[in-house]
Design a protein around this motif. Structure first.
Motif, PDB file in Angstrom:
ATOM      1  N   LEU A  66      36.451 -13.929 -40.922  1.00 14.86           N
ATOM      2  CA  LEU A  66      37.373 -15.241 -40.649  1.00 14.86           C
ATOM      3  C   LEU A  66      37.741 -15.094 -39.048  1.00 14.86           C
ATOM      4  CD1 LEU A  66      38.551 -17.853 -41.827  1.00 14.86           C
ATOM      5  CD2 LEU A  66      40.433 -16.591 -42.431  1.00 14.86           C
ATOM      6  N   ALA A  67      37.797 -16.132 -38.397  1.00 13.14           N
ATOM      7  CA  ALA A  67      38.188 -16.181 -37.086  1.00 13.14           C
ATOM      8  C   ALA A  67      39.381 -17.322 -36.844  1.00 13.14           C
ATOM      9  CB  ALA A  67      37.163 -16.597 -35.940  1.00 13.14           C
ATOM     10  N   GLU A  68      39.853 -17.646 -35.906  1.00 16.85           N
ATOM     11  CA  GLU A  68      40.947 -18.537 -35.652  1.00 16.85           C
ATOM     12  C   GLU A  68      42.293 -18.029 -36.091  1.00 16.85           C
ATOM     13  OE1 GLU A  68      40.980 -20.762 -33.615  1.00 16.85           O
ATOM     14  OE2 GLU A  68      38.384 -21.015 -33.080  1.00 16.85           O
ATOM     15  N   SER A  69      43.310 -17.857 -35.113  1.00 11.02           N
ATOM     16  CA  SER A  69      44.578 -17.462 -35.509  1.00 11.02           C
ATOM     17  C   SER A  69      45.125 -18.047 -36.626  1.00 11.02           C
ATOM     18  CB  SER A  69      45.480 -17.420 -34.469  1.00 11.02           C
ATOM     19  OG  SER A  69      45.057 -16.754 -33.132  1.00 11.02           O
ATOM     20  N   ASN A  70      45.348 -19.377 -36.445  1.00 12.36           N
ATOM     21  CA  ASN A  70      46.026 -20.185 -37.747  1.00 12.36           C
ATOM     22  C   ASN A  70      45.264 -20.017 -38.945  1.00 12.36           C
ATOM     23  OD1 ASN A  70      46.974 -21.716 -35.082  1.00 12.36           O
ATOM     24  ND2 ASN A  70      48.435 -22.166 -36.563  1.00 12.36           N
ATOM     25  N   ALA A  71      43.927 -19.948 -39.078  1.00 13.72           N
ATOM     26  CA  ALA A  71      43.287 -20.001 -40.433  1.00 13.72           C
ATOM     27  C   ALA A  71      43.640 -18.439 -40.836  1.00 13.72           C
ATOM     28  CB  ALA A  71      41.837 -19.946 -39.986  1.00 13.72           C
ATOM     29  N   ILE A  72      43.627 -17.415 -39.871  1.00 15.65           N
ATOM     30  CA  ILE A  72      43.688 -15.829 -40.362  1.00 15.65           C
ATOM     31  C   ILE A  72      45.214 -15.962 -40.755  1.00 15.65           C
ATOM     32  CG2 ILE A  72      43.975 -13.613 -39.621  1.00 15.65           C
ATOM     33  CD1 ILE A  72      41.649 -14.119 -37.684  1.00 15.65           C
ATOM     34  N   PHE A  73      46.035 -16.588 -40.086  1.00 22.62           N
ATOM     35  CA  PHE A  73      47.479 -16.420 -40.626  1.00 22.62           C
ATOM     36  C   PHE A  73      47.595 -17.071 -42.221  1.00 22.62           C
ATOM     37  CE2 PHE A  73      50.922 -15.362 -37.470  1.00 22.62           C
ATOM     38  CZ  PHE A  73      50.284 -14.551 -36.853  1.00 22.62           C
ATOM     39  N   GLU A  74      46.924 -18.119 -42.256  1.00 22.49           N
ATOM     40  CA  GLU A  74      47.249 -19.005 -43.637  1.00 22.49           C
ATOM     41  C   GLU A  74      46.403 -18.209 -44.660  1.00 22.49           C
ATOM     42  OE1 GLU A  74      46.270 -23.449 -45.542  1.00 22.49           O
ATOM     43  OE2 GLU A  74      46.114 -23.046 -43.267  1.00 22.49           O
ATOM     44  N   TYR A  75      45.162 -17.534 -44.290  1.00 26.21           N
ATOM     45  CA  TYR A  75      44.431 -16.861 -45.209  1.00 26.21           C
ATOM     46  C   TYR A  75      45.350 -15.770 -45.830  1.00 26.21           C
ATOM     47  CZ  TYR A  75      40.780 -13.863 -47.062  1.00 26.21           C
ATOM     48  OH  TYR A  75      40.104 -13.232 -47.985  1.00 26.21           O
ATOM     49  N   ILE A  76      46.004 -14.713 -44.856  1.00 29.64           N
ATOM     50  CA  ILE A  76      46.628 -13.372 -45.127  1.00 29.64           C
ATOM     51  C   ILE A  76      48.252 -13.960 -45.774  1.00 29.64           C
ATOM     52  CG2 ILE A  76      48.006 -11.601 -44.129  1.00 29.64           C
ATOM     53  CD1 ILE A  76      45.802 -11.363 -42.199  1.00 29.64           C
ATOM     54  N   LEU A  77      48.862 -14.870 -45.229  1.00 30.22           N
ATOM     55  CA  LEU A  77      49.913 -15.331 -45.951  1.00 30.22           C
ATOM     56  C   LEU A  77      49.850 -15.916 -47.325  1.00 30.22           C
ATOM     57  CD1 LEU A  77      51.725 -16.856 -42.674  1.00 30.22           C
ATOM     58  CD2 LEU A  77      52.414 -14.605 -44.088  1.00 30.22           C
ATOM     59  N   SER A  78      48.783 -16.770 -47.663  1.00 31.68           N
ATOM     60  CA  SER A  78      48.604 -17.295 -48.924  1.00 31.68           C
ATOM     61  C   SER A  78      47.967 -16.096 -49.844  1.00 31.68           C
ATOM     62  CB  SER A  78      47.503 -18.346 -48.755  1.00 31.68           C
ATOM     63  OG  SER A  78      47.794 -19.209 -47.873  1.00 31.68           O
ATOM     64  N   LYS A  79      47.283 -15.247 -49.418  1.00 32.74           N
ATOM     65  CA  LYS A  79      46.684 -14.242 -50.405  1.00 32.74           C
ATOM     66  C   LYS A  79      47.529 -13.123 -50.572  1.00 32.74           C
ATOM     67  CE  LYS A  79      42.152 -12.239 -51.155  1.00 32.74           C
ATOM     68  NZ  LYS A  79      40.608 -12.277 -50.690  1.00 32.74           N
ATOM     69  N   TYR A  80      48.019 -12.598 -49.512  1.00 35.39           N
ATOM     70  CA  TYR A  80      48.830 -11.384 -49.558  1.00 35.39           C
ATOM     71  C   TYR A  80      50.572 -11.461 -49.143  1.00 35.39           C
ATOM     72  CZ  TYR A  80      44.054  -9.641 -49.543  1.00 35.39           C
ATOM     73  OH  TYR A  80      42.645  -9.430 -49.871  1.00 35.39           O
ATOM     74  N   GLY A  81      50.799 -12.664 -48.875  1.00 33.76           N
ATOM     75  CA  GLY A  81      52.514 -12.572 -48.226  1.00 33.76           C
ATOM     76  C   GLY A  81      53.293 -12.840 -49.386  1.00 33.76           C
ATOM     77  N   ASN A  82      53.023 -13.096 -50.617  1.00 33.61           N
ATOM     78  CA  ASN A  82      53.806 -13.245 -51.685  1.00 33.61           C
ATOM     79  C   ASN A  82      55.110 -14.023 -51.119  1.00 33.61           C
ATOM     80  OD1 ASN A  82      52.225 -11.779 -53.516  1.00 33.61           O
ATOM     81  ND2 ASN A  82      52.784 -10.024 -52.688  1.00 33.61           N
ATOM     82  N   GLY A  83      54.951 -14.855 -50.305  1.00 33.90           N
ATOM     83  CA  GLY A  83      56.139 -15.926 -49.954  1.00 33.90           C
ATOM     84  C   GLY A  83      56.987 -15.355 -48.907  1.00 33.90           C
ATOM     85  N   ARG A  84      56.524 -14.144 -48.098  1.00 36.27           N
ATOM     86  CA  ARG A  84      57.195 -13.758 -47.108  1.00 36.27           C
ATOM     87  C   ARG A  84      56.805 -14.139 -45.806  1.00 36.27           C
ATOM     88  NH1 ARG A  84      55.303  -7.403 -47.975  1.00 36.27           N
ATOM     89  NH2 ARG A  84      53.683  -8.672 -48.806  1.00 36.27           N
ATOM     90  N   LEU A  85      57.709 -14.368 -44.883  1.00 36.13           N
ATOM     91  CA  LEU A  85      57.562 -14.937 -43.710  1.00 36.13           C
ATOM     92  C   LEU A  85      57.176 -16.388 -43.488  1.00 36.13           C
ATOM     93  CD1 LEU A  85      55.579 -11.678 -41.873  1.00 36.13           C
ATOM     94  CD2 LEU A  85      57.997 -12.249 -41.907  1.00 36.13           C
ATOM     95  N   VAL A  86      57.336 -17.107 -44.601  1.00 38.24           N
ATOM     96  CA  VAL A  86      57.015 -18.468 -44.400  1.00 38.24           C
ATOM     97  C   VAL A  86      58.199 -19.317 -44.957  1.00 38.24           C
ATOM     98  CG1 VAL A  86      54.510 -18.349 -44.984  1.00 38.24           C
ATOM     99  CG2 VAL A  86      56.160 -18.589 -46.872  1.00 38.24           C
TER     100      VAL A  86
END
Length: 225
Positions: A66-86
């Protein structure tokens, strides 16, 4: 179980954000770093071949590339963030969070890139038309200065992923197109505040060892490599 994300990090680039995000979340990752190539400071060929976008950042997560900063952020935060940093939609500062998360790469960075390319080309102004990139960039900085006069962080008084997204054009990006924050004291205070975060310091040292983050008002002369 969380897999180990591979972060393909182009040194002195926006991919520093992804390292920082993973450090803040405490996610395991493998770092593969690449140097920019003279004379044009582009990513090496092997980096540009990682993804059709041909730009940094790029991550691998199992079969996902995966490329693109916003796409990577959404991917990581949605998959692994568990509600953190959002911030959730019912939070009073949710609109601020969403705006600054996307305004950075949607408006601020493109304007900055236009200014940078103008500096690199060194072409004289041929007419009296306004510099649209400079106008948009200045407007973004003025809005940010006002926001940081109200809150400690860009989306309120809580540190979020929007802050991680924002910092690159205010810091490392200034190595490519120097500009100063002399008239933006709230931004300077913000850089000092965010720049003291342990996760940020770890990320910068791992991604660009020995590089001192640019967290002050004045930019140095252009120096990237």
């Amino acid at each position: 179980m969380t897999s180990k994300i591979i972060i393909h990090h182009l040194r002195r680039s926006q991919s520093e954000r992804v390292i920082w995000l993973c450090e803040e979340l405490g996610l395991p990752y493998e770092l593969k770093s690449y140097n920019r190539q003279p004379p044009f400071l582009l990513a090496p060929k092997e980096y540009r071949q990682l993804h059709p976008a041909g730009t940094a950042p790029v991550i691998e997560d199992g079969p996902v590339i995966l490329a693109e900063s916003n796409a990577i952020f959404e991917y990581i935060l949605s998959k692994y963030g568990n509600g953190r940093l959002v911030l959730q939609p019912n939070h009073p500062n949710y609109a601020d969070y969403i705006f600054w998360l996307h305004h950075t790469n949607g408006s601020l960075v493109p304007a900055f890139m236009g200014i940078m390319m103008g500096q690199y080309s060194k072409k004289p102004q041929k007419d009296s038309r306004p510099n649209i990139n400079q106008e948009r960039f200045d407007r973004s900085l003025s809005a940010l200065e006002k926001q940081l006069g109200r809150f400690s962080y860009v989306a309120g008084n809580q540190f979020t992923a929007a802050d991680i997204m924002l910092l690159f054009p205010l810091t490392t990006g200034r190595l490519f197109a120097p500009y100063n924050f002399d008239v933006y004291p709230n931004i300077v205070s913000y850089l000092q505040r965010v720049g003291r975060r342990d996760a940020y310091l770890r990320a910068m040292e791992k991604g660009d060892p020995g590089f001192e983050p640019l967290l002050v008002a004045n930019s140095p002369q252009r120096s990237v490599l």
